[in-house]
Design a protein around this motif. Structure first.
Motif, PDB file in Angstrom:
ATOM      1  N   PRO A 110       7.744  -0.269  -0.469  1.00 41.63           N
ATOM      2  CA  PRO A 110       7.062   0.365   0.410  1.00 41.63           C
ATOM      3  C   PRO A 110       7.514   1.969   0.828  1.00 41.63           C
ATOM      4  N   ASP A 111       6.460   2.551   1.328  1.00 43.78           N
ATOM      5  CA  ASP A 111       6.884   3.946   1.609  1.00 43.78           C
ATOM      6  C   ASP A 111       7.952   3.983   2.496  1.00 43.78           C
ATOM      7  N   GLN A 171       0.908  -1.340   0.136  1.00 43.39           N
ATOM      8  CA  GLN A 171       0.093  -0.063   0.150  1.00 43.39           C
ATOM      9  C   GLN A 171       0.982   1.188   0.087  1.00 43.39           C
ATOM     10  N   HIS A 172       0.427   2.215  -0.553  1.00 41.02           N
ATOM     11  CA  HIS A 172       0.882   3.810  -0.560  1.00 41.02           C
ATOM     12  C   HIS A 172       0.036   4.785   0.030  1.00 41.02           C
ATOM     13  N   TYR A 173       1.020   5.556   0.769  1.00 40.90           N
ATOM     14  CA  TYR A 173       0.207   6.857   1.216  1.00 40.90           C
ATOM     15  C   TYR A 173       0.769   7.892   1.039  1.00 40.90           C
ATOM     16  N   GLY A 174      -0.044   8.969   1.138  1.00 41.65           N
ATOM     17  CA  GLY A 174       0.448  10.470   1.198  1.00 41.65           C
ATOM     18  C   GLY A 174       0.138  11.004   2.774  1.00 41.65           C
ATOM     19  N   ILE A 175       0.419  12.231   3.064  1.00 45.83           N
ATOM     20  CA  ILE A 175       0.016  13.038   4.065  1.00 45.83           C
ATOM     21  C   ILE A 175      -0.641  14.149   3.448  1.00 45.83           C
ATOM     22  N   GLY A 176      -1.768  14.324   4.006  1.00 44.87           N
ATOM     23  CA  GLY A 176      -2.566  15.436   3.695  1.00 44.87           C
ATOM     24  C   GLY A 176      -2.528  16.620   5.036  1.00 44.87           C
ATOM     25  N   THR A 234      -4.794   6.961   2.154  1.00 44.63           N
ATOM     26  CA  THR A 234      -4.460   5.815   1.474  1.00 44.63           C
ATOM     27  C   THR A 234      -4.674   5.958  -0.148  1.00 44.63           C
ATOM     28  N   LYS A 235      -3.563   5.912  -0.840  1.00 43.92           N
ATOM     29  CA  LYS A 235      -3.652   6.612  -2.302  1.00 43.92           C
ATOM     30  C   LYS A 235      -2.920   5.353  -3.150  1.00 43.92           C
ATOM     31  N   GLY A 236      -2.860   4.135  -2.879  1.00 45.55           N
ATOM     32  CA  GLY A 236      -2.281   3.117  -3.842  1.00 45.55           C
ATOM     33  C   GLY A 236      -3.014   2.806  -4.932  1.00 45.55           C
ATOM     34  N   GLY A 237      -4.472   2.834  -4.677  1.00 50.65           N
ATOM     35  CA  GLY A 237      -5.497   2.417  -5.749  1.00 50.65           C
ATOM     36  C   GLY A 237      -5.736   1.173  -6.138  1.00 50.65           C
ATOM     37  N   LEU A 238      -5.993   0.689  -7.119  1.00 46.50           N
ATOM     38  CA  LEU A 238      -6.398  -0.595  -7.306  1.00 46.50           C
ATOM     39  C   LEU A 238      -5.305  -1.715  -7.088  1.00 46.50           C
TER      40      LEU A 238
END
Length: 554
Positions: A429-430, A216-221, A312-316
């Motif tokens: 992984p991030d 999974q990939h993530y960003g911080i908002g 949570t931005k990893g998508g499909l």
């Protein structure tokens, strides 16, 4: 605590998290039960002090799932007041210059005006408050201020949740106010905790739900709410952009929306796959606001709220299996956000609707609970939300792999020809993306001016964050010595910078040696530390219920 006698409450369905996916599921469950004349007990537990207290999103809202749930939402008073009226995308070249992109060159997924769906600039927190009112009217029991501390798993079947104890001191001993947490048992339990849910994380590991997907990939908002001058206010204006100041150091993008009541929201979403440990997302956000494209709307205004949350931005490619015996992962707990649209509320709600229909269908057929709801997977994969994720599967990984400009071009062409380009993957992984500090450029951030840019303490103050100080620290270190022993010499201990709330500090101890200090009272529950720590040494668990931020209109 071991050996404590706990009260138990039994429900047909327990839902963890009063966010858009959880509340949509709760409403749809009771709609079906009421239509069928069937008794159904549904409970939603929420760790925030009230529904909406921990909800943070942009947000430009696409009401497709809401239209399905409540076609008469306008008559019911849903807080959708400001339609998106004008849409711009800017590439910031440096601290002063920019280029506005022609509409024809903006990927169709990022268009917010036109088409057959009206989108709205909203407060996601206020949407959830309204959804909770609808849920209670339908007969759902909503319990804010109660943190789900663990899943009850028996014979590899999820049977409900354990609510965290209240009134425990920093040493783990009961105080005079001690109240043991209850067991909430259910035939089915839906986990809708939002990004990097601490129970969802454990369930993914226990049931190996991610065995067939990318990491999974993530960003911080990061987001602020501003009162702005009347002559700068244009209701429904939607601005997006990328480039400076992130161009050299990371991928990400910013947003500035004009919403209700002469207010604007401004924010930055930064990929947590960045490599430079000297980088501070908070400070990148603060200096970004000085660019003329953003400054023109904020200057002369007043900042009234601040917050931060993982995305949570990893998508499909990164979407785990969402079913397991006795329950489901839905919304951002699984990762249903469509990052190509920079929208996740509508897809989260749709996952909740599909979950509700699968659960009710099973219970109405006499299911006593504990099964794995494979009907959900079939319905989910055939719905419009899943198709959205399929169409944009390469969006995030293409930007990670090729950069903002080339990755954006790849996605533009991919969308133009109907998703026929080869699927792009990012399997790093991030937390593993960080390079040693010695290999990276140290970043000298400008001091905040107190008008457009601000420091962390004053920002945390505006998040209304509060935790009972005499309680166990909810940020657990697997190895208490690792931050100073390993992370400090190798990565200059990046927790000092990736945390947007000043929770982690390296201070000088009484012996003159560096010590790792955790100011957990500042924690805004963003989960960045749980994601980005290079050694995966930090685990976020739920603090006492009711703690954390209390976001207004966010």
């Amino acid at each position: 605590m071991e050996g404590v006698e706990r009260d138990t409450m039994d429900f047909d369905v327990v839902i963890v998290g009063a966010g858009p996916s959880g509340l949509a599921a709760a409403c749809r469950l009771m709609q079906q039960a009421n239509e069928a004349g069937q008794e159904l007990s549904v409970c939603v537990v929420e760790k925030g002090s009230e529904v909406g207290a921990h909800i943070l999103s942009g947000a430009v809202f696409e009401p497709r799932a809401l239209n399905e749930l409540f076609p008469d939402w306008a008559e019911r008073g849903a807080p959708l007041k400001t339609p998106a009226t004008r849409d711009e995308v800017h590439l910031l070249k440096d601290a002063q210059t920019s280029q506005k992109l022609p509409s024809a060159l903006v990927p169709k997924s990022m268009h917010n005006t036109g088409g057959d769906i009206t989108r709205y600039v909203i407060s996601a927190g206020n949407l959830c408050r309204w959804l909770a009112e609808q849920a209670e009217t339908l007969g759902v029991e909503v319990f804010p201020g109660f943190a789900a501390q663990d899943a009850i798993v028996e014979d590899d079947v999820v049977k409900g949740i354990l609510i965290g104890d209240m009134g425990v001191d920093a040493d783990g001993q009961p105080k005079d106010s001690y109240m043991p947490g209850m067991e909430l048992r259910a035939k089915y339990t839906l986990f809708a905790e939002g990004s990097r849910g601490h129970l969802g994380k454990r369930l993914i590991q226990r049931f190996q739900l991610d065995a067939e997907c990318d990491p999974q990939h993530y960003g911080i908002g990061l987001k602020e709410l501003w009162d702005i001058p009347a002559d700068k206010y244009e209701p429904g204006l939607v601005l997006h952009g990328s480039g400076w100041p992130l161009g050299k150091h990371a991928h990400g993008g910013w947003f500035l929306y004009h919403g209700d009541d002469q207010q604007a929201v401004v924010g930055l979403i930064m990929d947590l796959s960045y490599q430079n440990p000297w980088l501070s997302p908070f400070d990148e956000f603060q200096r970004m606001k000085h660019h003329p494209v953003l400054k023109q709307y904020l200057e002369g205004g007043t900042r009234v709220a601040y917050g931060a949350r993982a995305v949570t931005k990893g998508g499909l490619n990164c979407l785990p299996k969402m079913t397991f015996p006795g329950g489901l992962l839905i919304g951002c707990d699984a990762g249903t956000l469509n990052f190509a649209k920079i929208k996740g509320l509508h897809t989260a709600m749709k996952s909740g609707l599909v979950a509700a229909e699968a659960v009710f269908g099973a219970l109405a057929a006499g299911d006593e609970g504990g099964s794995e709801l494979t009907a959900f997977t079939d319905e989910w994969r055939s719905c419009w939300a899943y198709r959205e994720l399929e169409e944009s599967a390469s969006f995030g990984p293409a930007i990670h792999k090729y950069g903002t400009v080339l990755g954006g071009a790849y996605n533009y062409v991919d969308q133009l020809i109907g998703g026929k380009l080869p699927r792009v993957h990012d399997t790093t992984p991030d937390h593993a993306a960080l390079k040693p500090a010695a290999e990276c450029e140290k970043i000298d951030y400008p001091k905040p001016d107190g008008k457009l840019s601000f420091d962390k303490p004053s920002s945390v103050f505006l998040s209304n964050t509060n935790h009972e100080e005499n309680q166990p620290c909810h940020l657990k270190l697997a190895d208490a010595d690792l931050p100073i022993r390993d992370n400090l010499p190798t990565y200059a201990e990046p927790a000092q910078r990736y945390c947007p709330a000043g929770v982690y500090e390296v201070v000088e101890g009484d012996d003159g040696k560096p010590q790792f200090q955790i100011n957990f009272q500042n924690c805004v529950h963003c989960k960045t530390c749980d994601i980005k720590d290079p050694a995966q040494n930090i685990t976020w668990v739920a603090p006492e219920g009711g703690g954390g931020p209390n976001y207004p209109n966010m």
